[in-house]
Every structure is written in structure tokens, then in C-alpha cells.
Design an enzyme around this catalytic site. Structure first.
Site, PDB file in Angstrom:
ATOM      1  N   THR A  85       1.270  -1.464   0.202  1.00  0.00           N
ATOM      2  CA  THR A  85      -0.526   0.291   0.104  1.00  0.00           C
ATOM      3  C   THR A  85       1.223   0.990   0.719  1.00  0.00           C
ATOM      4  OG1 THR A  85      -2.061  -1.231   1.285  1.00  0.00           O
ATOM      5  CG2 THR A  85      -1.414   0.813   1.355  1.00  0.00           C
TER       6      THR A  85
ATOM      7  N   ARG B 227     -13.644  -7.263  -2.530  1.00  0.00           N
ATOM      8  CA  ARG B 227     -12.851  -6.855  -1.322  1.00  0.00           C
ATOM      9  C   ARG B 227     -12.585  -5.370  -1.263  1.00  0.00           C
ATOM     10  NH1 ARG B 227      -8.285  -5.875   0.539  1.00  0.00           N
ATOM     11  NH2 ARG B 227      -7.870  -6.411   2.498  1.00  0.00           N
TER      12      ARG B 227
ATOM     13  N   GLY C 155     -10.630  -3.241   1.792  1.00  0.00           N
ATOM     14  CA  GLY C 155      -9.597  -2.993   2.659  1.00  0.00           C
ATOM     15  C   GLY C 155      -9.197  -2.580   3.614  1.00  0.00           C
ATOM     16  N   ASP C 156      -8.855  -2.070   4.651  1.00  0.00           N
ATOM     17  CA  ASP C 156      -8.271  -1.087   5.601  1.00  0.00           C
ATOM     18  C   ASP C 156      -8.442   0.140   4.727  1.00  0.00           C
ATOM     19  OD1 ASP C 156      -6.008  -1.840   4.856  1.00  0.00           O
ATOM     20  OD2 ASP C 156      -5.454  -0.466   6.650  1.00  0.00           O
TER      21      ASP C 156
ATOM     22  N   THR D 155      -0.712   0.785   6.702  1.00  0.00           N
ATOM     23  CA  THR D 155      -0.423  -1.119   5.534  1.00  0.00           C
ATOM     24  C   THR D 155      -1.119  -2.215   6.233  1.00  0.00           C
ATOM     25  OG1 THR D 155       1.314  -1.719   3.828  1.00  0.00           O
ATOM     26  CG2 THR D 155       1.779  -0.117   5.173  1.00  0.00           C
ATOM     27  N   GLY D 156      -0.937  -2.909   5.615  1.00  0.00           N
ATOM     28  CA  GLY D 156      -0.941  -4.699   6.222  1.00  0.00           C
ATOM     29  C   GLY D 156      -2.461  -5.323   6.327  1.00  0.00           C
TER      30      GLY D 156
ATOM     31  N   GLY E 284      -5.489  -5.837   5.875  1.00  0.00           N
ATOM     32  CA  GLY E 284      -6.470  -4.840   5.806  1.00  0.00           C
ATOM     33  C   GLY E 284      -7.907  -5.525   7.231  1.00  0.00           C
TER      34      GLY E 284
HETATM   35  N1  ASP Z   1      -3.699  -2.826   3.963  1.00  0.00           N
HETATM   36  C1  ASP Z   1      -3.826  -3.189   2.592  1.00  0.00           C
HETATM   37  C2  ASP Z   1      -5.210  -4.062   2.439  1.00  0.00           C
HETATM   38  O1  ASP Z   1      -5.478  -4.355   2.995  1.00  0.00           O
HETATM   39  C3  ASP Z   1      -2.761  -4.162   1.684  1.00  0.00           C
HETATM   40  C4  ASP Z   1      -2.167  -4.029   2.451  1.00  0.00           C
HETATM   41  O2  ASP Z   1      -1.131  -2.837   2.779  1.00  0.00           O
HETATM   42  O3  ASP Z   1      -0.750  -4.746   2.435  1.00  0.00           O
HETATM   43  O4  ASP Z   1      -6.352  -3.628   1.389  1.00  0.00           O
END
Ligand code: ASP
Length: 314
Positions: free
Chosen positions: A176, A204, A206-207, A227-228, A230
Site C-alpha cells: 500500500t 473486497r 481493505g482498510d 499498511t498491512g 486490512g
Molecule cells: N492494507 C492493504 C489492504 O488490506 C494491504 C496492505 O497494506 O498490504 O488492502
């Protein structure tokens, strides 16, 4: 009153594992992060607004195929792109968010358009793309968004899935981009943009575009871009939780952000990290993953970029 301004950016916690990194790739990531810092710094240096700085910084990352947003976005399980983005201003809690778009060159500009021009704050897919088209924002065709690295990652992920396995390689799984800034007037802002997770189900979200989960800004507390994984960031309202701990429990930015990343997220399968800034210009960049492409620049014009968690950073 003039404040000390600062800006931080991230290029995702889906970093290439150290074992697979090369000096050449490392240099390219550092350069990409630095280019984004420079784009945002150019705004702040002229006395510009933090919201403009974070949008310009994120556009630079969206234009770079190395990062999972805009040009380098990952593919859904059916081989398409669905991008999410959001912006938030800490002065007035102005917000714009968009989910599931494909075509606009810079999804973060679509979220900014929504913030600036709509009475609503969150749009999805077709309606958002129509707004972007009507406003004359730049579009690109599918080829522009195709990178072999992301396509191969999709094929490998689908193969592992067919064998009943999950990919444990963060670089293959996700990423992200985001930016947070505090300007000379003490106004904070956040922007986040993503292609999401490789082989995500169509539809889908994400966050990243979910306000309070992957993006948040309030001058009373802080601005955050995450980031991570989500789903976990949404369940734990990660970005807002940091602000809430500061506001209700009187915690510092550092204590609050550390708690959310290392306790709430890490202990619940929420791998990843975030960047955050408060209205005094303090920056933190905690992560519970092996790395997070990230960088920071303060008023003095000292540009610092990092990849792995054991590197010295704010
Ligand atoms: N947070 C992002 C999502 O879930 C993906 C990421 O940051 O790795 O869409």
C-alpha cells in the site's frame, strides 16, 4: 503561528524479504520513497497545506510501478485491478474515500475530488469513475497498470491456493502507499492508496479507504496512514484507536501508536505497520513486520528512507 512541518511516507509493509533483496532493488525502493518525500516537501516548503502535500507524495508513489497502488497495483483473483484510496484533513475532518476503481491514473486524486466536490464522503466503482471522468482526471488503460511482477505474484498465489497453502511472502501478498504531514500551521492530513491484497476476492475492500481503519486525521491528535492485513486493521479501527488513546487516555503519539501496532494488531494476526504525525510535527513509523518501505523529512530538509524494521527511524 509557525510550526515545525514534517512529512512521512510509506510504500507498504509488504517488503521484499531480506533474503531475496538485492542492492539494486534496495536502491530503487529508497529512490522511490525519496521522490515521494520530495514531492510532498515541495508543497510544505512553500508554506502549502498538509492535504496538498500528502496527495502529491502519494501520487509519486502511485506512478512508480514498484509500489502496490496506481501503476503497480496487485491483481484480484480474477486478474483485474480494484483500487482503494482515501484522504482526510485534520482541521475539519473533511474526508474523501473511494473503493474498487480501475482506470484513474491516480486513485488518490479521485478521493480528493470526492472530498472537495461531493456532499458524500465514500463512493465505489462506477459512480466514482464517472465523477473522475466528468472532472477530467487522467485515465490509463489496462496495459499501463500491468506489471509482470504483480502478474507472476498472482499466478504463484493462485497455485499455492490450489495446493491448499497460503503465501507467506509479504512482498507477494500485499503493499500500500501512504503519506501523513503536519504543515507550518499545525494542520495534519493523511492519504492512503492501494491495490489491496494479491488475489483478493472481487469486491473486497481493505482498510485503506475505511476512515478510522487505514486512514485518519484530526488536528487534536494525529494523522495516520496504515499498511498491512486490512481485515484486522478494520476490526481494530487501527488509525482511530491511536487518536482515541491520545485523546481519552492522554497518551503520546509514540505510546499510542506502539500499543496499537504491537498489541492490538500483532497479537491478532494483523501484520503490518503505519506512519503517523501529530500537530507538533512529531513522526512515528512503528511496524510489527520485517520491514516497511518508509521515509521522513522535517523542516530542515533532512530526507531519510528505510526498509527494514531494525533500521534506525522515528
Ligand atoms: N492494507 C492493504 C489492504 O488490506 C494491504 C496492505 O497494506 O498490504 O488492502
Amino acid at each position: 503561528m509557525t510550526n515545525r512541518f514534517s512529512l512521512a511516507v510509506h510504500g507498504g509493509a509488504g517488503t521484499i524479504l531480506r533474503s531475496q533483496m538485492t542492492a539494486e532493488k534496495e536502491a530503487a525502493y529508497h529512490a522511490g520513497i525519496e521522490a515521494a518525500l520530495k514531492a510532498g516537501y515541495a508543497v510544505l516548503e512553500k508554506g502549502g497545506n498538509s492535504i496538498d502535500a500528502v496527495v502529491e507524495a502519494v501520487c509519486a508513489l502511485e506512478d512508480n510501478p514498484l509500489f502496490n497502488a496506481g501503476r503497480g497495483a496487485v491483481f484480484t483473483s480474477d486478474g483485474k485491478h480494484e483500487m482503494d484510496a482515501a484522504v482526510m484533513e485534520g482541521t475539519n475532518r473533511n474526508v474523501g474515500a473511494v473503493a474498487g476503481i480501475q482506470g484513474p491514473k491516480n486513485p488518490v486524486r479521485v478521493s480528493r475530488l470526492i472530498m472537495d466536490q461531493s456532499e458524500h464522503v465514500f463512493f465505489s466503482a462506477d459512480a466514482a469513475m464517472k465523477m473522475a471522468r466528468d472532472a477530467g482526471l487522467a485515465f490509463e488503460d489496462a496495459d499501463y497498470f500491468h506489471t509482470d511482477a504483480r502478474w507472476n505474484a498472482l499466478q504463484e498465489t493462485l497455485k499455492l491456493r490450489a495446493e491448499g497453502k497460503e503465501s507467506d511472502d509479504p512482498a507477494r501478498r500485499h503493499g500500500t502507499v501512504g503519506a501523513v504531514a503536519c504543515d507550518a500551521q499545525g494542520r495534519v492530513a493523511a492519504a492512503t492508496s492501494t491495490g489491496g491484497m494479491t488475489a483478493k476476492a472481487p469486491g473486497r475492500i481493505g482498510d485503506s479507504p475505511v476512515i478510522g481503519a487505514g486512514t485518519f486525521a484530526d488536528n487534536q491528535t494525529c494523522a495516520v496512514s496504515a499498511t498491512g492485513h486490512g481485515e484486522v486493521f478494520i476490526r481494530y479501527c487501527a488509525a482511530h484507536e491511536i487518536a482515541a488513546r491520545m485523546r481519552h487516555a492522554g497518551e503520546s503519539l509514540e505510546t499510542a501508536a506502539h500499543h496499537v501496532v504491537m498489541e492490538d494488531l500483532a497479537k491478532n494476526d494483523g501484520s503490518g505497520g503505519l506512519i503517523a504525525v501529530d500537530a507538533k510535527g512529531n513522526v512515528v513509523m512503528p511496524m510489527n513486520s520485517e520491514g516497511m518501505y518508509r521515509g521522513v523529512v522535517t523542516q530542515e530538509g533532512r530526507f531519510e528512507t528505510f526498509i527494514y524494521s531494525d533500521e534506525e527511524s522515528a
